[in-house]
Design an enzyme around this catalytic site. Structure first.
Site, PDB file in Angstrom:
ATOM      1  N   ASP A  43       0.839  -1.192   0.000  1.00 45.37           N
ATOM      2  CA  ASP A  43       0.000   0.000   0.000  1.00 45.37           C
ATOM      3  C   ASP A  43       0.887   1.259   0.000  1.00 45.37           C
ATOM      4  O   ASP A  43       1.641   1.484   0.943  1.00 45.37           O
ATOM      5  CB  ASP A  43      -0.906   0.014   1.237  1.00 45.37           C
ATOM      6  CG  ASP A  43      -1.824   1.218   1.233  1.00 45.37           C
ATOM      7  OD1 ASP A  43      -2.893   1.120   0.598  1.00 45.37           O
ATOM      8  OD2 ASP A  43      -1.473   2.251   1.844  1.00 45.37           O
ATOM      9  N   TYR A  48       3.407   9.924   0.595  1.00 45.22           N
ATOM     10  CA  TYR A  48       4.363   9.303   1.525  1.00 45.22           C
ATOM     11  C   TYR A  48       5.807   9.627   1.131  1.00 45.22           C
ATOM     12  O   TYR A  48       6.732   9.422   1.931  1.00 45.22           O
ATOM     13  CB  TYR A  48       4.171   7.780   1.603  1.00 45.22           C
ATOM     14  CG  TYR A  48       2.786   7.333   2.035  1.00 45.22           C
ATOM     15  CD1 TYR A  48       1.916   8.217   2.677  1.00 45.22           C
ATOM     16  CD2 TYR A  48       2.352   6.035   1.803  1.00 45.22           C
ATOM     17  CE1 TYR A  48       0.643   7.800   3.057  1.00 45.22           C
ATOM     18  CE2 TYR A  48       1.083   5.626   2.193  1.00 45.22           C
ATOM     19  CZ  TYR A  48       0.229   6.504   2.809  1.00 45.22           C
ATOM     20  OH  TYR A  48      -1.018   6.100   3.183  1.00 45.22           O
ATOM     21  N   LYS A  73      -2.313   6.260  -4.121  1.00 44.51           N
ATOM     22  CA  LYS A  73      -3.398   7.204  -3.807  1.00 44.51           C
ATOM     23  C   LYS A  73      -3.128   8.567  -4.442  1.00 44.51           C
ATOM     24  O   LYS A  73      -1.996   9.056  -4.416  1.00 44.51           O
ATOM     25  CB  LYS A  73      -3.539   7.364  -2.286  1.00 44.51           C
ATOM     26  CG  LYS A  73      -3.611   6.028  -1.559  1.00 44.51           C
ATOM     27  CD  LYS A  73      -3.901   6.116  -0.087  1.00 44.51           C
ATOM     28  CE  LYS A  73      -3.670   4.781   0.585  1.00 44.51           C
ATOM     29  NZ  LYS A  73      -2.250   4.542   0.978  1.00 44.51           N
TER      30      LYS A  73
END
Ligand code: A2P
Length: 314
Positions: A43, A48, A73
């Site tokens: 994930d 990030y 994402k």
């Protein structure tokens, strides 16, 4: 390994590796070790800041691409339709992939184009259903272009998911939300079950690695809860394994973050733990609707975002 079957028939490994707060210098080694010991679900997210390092590990693995499940994402400053495909292509480039298995809208929060994190309320643009549908339309084009196989959301309420299900041509496959015994997400689980969607839980261990300023005063600990400790003791396992086993026993997927080889191994093994109904009942009683990640960083004075309109009372 357990899998969740999505509405397309695709199988998503129930236990994945979270990469939030996995430091640049550590994440490639963690992903490499994870893949070596049998993780197949990673994930990721643009925000990030470590997708290129994750990509190094993916480039070096001998695991065939079709056996991997890779999620990323869309960040909040790239939700305008014209920004969606370039953002996805940036993540694909960093990860060294031709397609993602799953791409999530990271938050139901919109930021101005050049802003990663808001410095003033002017950086925050109010959320509307119309805007959400425009973003979704651009994401659907990415599915049609073969850049991503499934779409989903993260941090959305069922209320915000509804219009995507009602109006979209590509159905959301996964709702990723904070989930653990203090925030059990029963409403979201029911909604997803009724609509053929899967739930993935983040912060399953209470996300103690969050930056200090995001810690709330007096926040409860999951890993030290006496009932969890007693259960771990009785079953000869660890508190973390109980928390992860609970999530998988409930039919959800879960993405604990670790960069430590021993904890990586322990967490993966927990996916095979099947908790007894009596233990599930004890944990069910622990729900208190508590969020470790309460979204307050979107709610500076003057922000259009409030706890009420972000979470919709769910
Ligand atoms: P580390 O990376 O050193 O293992 P969450 O997934 O809820 O966000 O929590 C991740 C945090 O929990 C990280 O600080 C991680 O540290 C730690 N962690 C991961 N696995 C375990 C485990 N099995 N037992 C205890 N702590 C863990």
């Amino acid at each position: 390994m357990k899998y969740l079957t999505l509405h397309t028939g695709a199988k998503m490994p129930a236990l994945g590796l979270g990469t939030w707060q996995a430091a640049k210098g550590e994440v490639a080694a963690a992903v490499t070790e994870a893949l070596r010991i049998g993780y197949r679900h990673i994930d990721c997210a643009h925000v990030y800041g470590n997708e290129a390092e994750v990509g190094e590990a993916l480039a070096a693995t001998s695991v065939p691409r079709e056996d991997l499940w890779i999620t990323s994402k869309l960040w909040n400053n790239a939700q305008r339709p014209e920004d969606v495909r370039p953002a996805l292509e940036r993540s694909l480039g960093a990860l060294g992939l031709e397609y993602l298995d799953l791409y999530l809208v990271h938050w139901p929060v919109q930021l101005s184009h050049a802003v990663m994190f808001p410095q003033s309320p002017d950086d925050l643009i109010p959320w509307t259903t119309e805007h959400a549908l425009e973003t979704w339309g651009a994401l659907e084009d990415c599915v049609r272009a073969g850049l991503v196989r499934h779409l989903g959301t993260s941090n959305f309420s069922t209320k915000k998911l509804r219009p995507l299900l009602d109006n979209g041509s590509v159905k959301p496959a996964v709702s990723q939300v904070e989930m653990h015994p203090y925030q059990q997400q029963d409403r979201m689980r029911e909604f997803c079950r009724d609509n053929g969607m899967a739930v993935t839980g983040f912060a399953p261990l209470g996300s103690r690695h969050r930056p200090a300023h995001q810690h709330q005063e007096g926040e409860p600990s999951l890993l030290d809860h006496p009932d969890i400790l007693a259960m771990a003791d009785r079953l000869g396992t660890t508190p973390a394994s109980i928390l992860l086993g609970w999530a998988v026993t409930r039919g959800t997927s879960v993405i604990p973050k670790s960069t430590n080889p021993e904890r990586l191994r322990q967490n993966l093994a927990a996916a095979d733990l099947e908790l007894a109904a009596s233990d599930m009942d004890v944990i069910a009683a622990m729900d208190m609707g508590y969020r470790f990640l309460d979204g307050s960083h979107w709610m500076m004075a003057g922000s259009p975002y409030t706890p009420e309109n972000l979470w919709d009372g769910e």
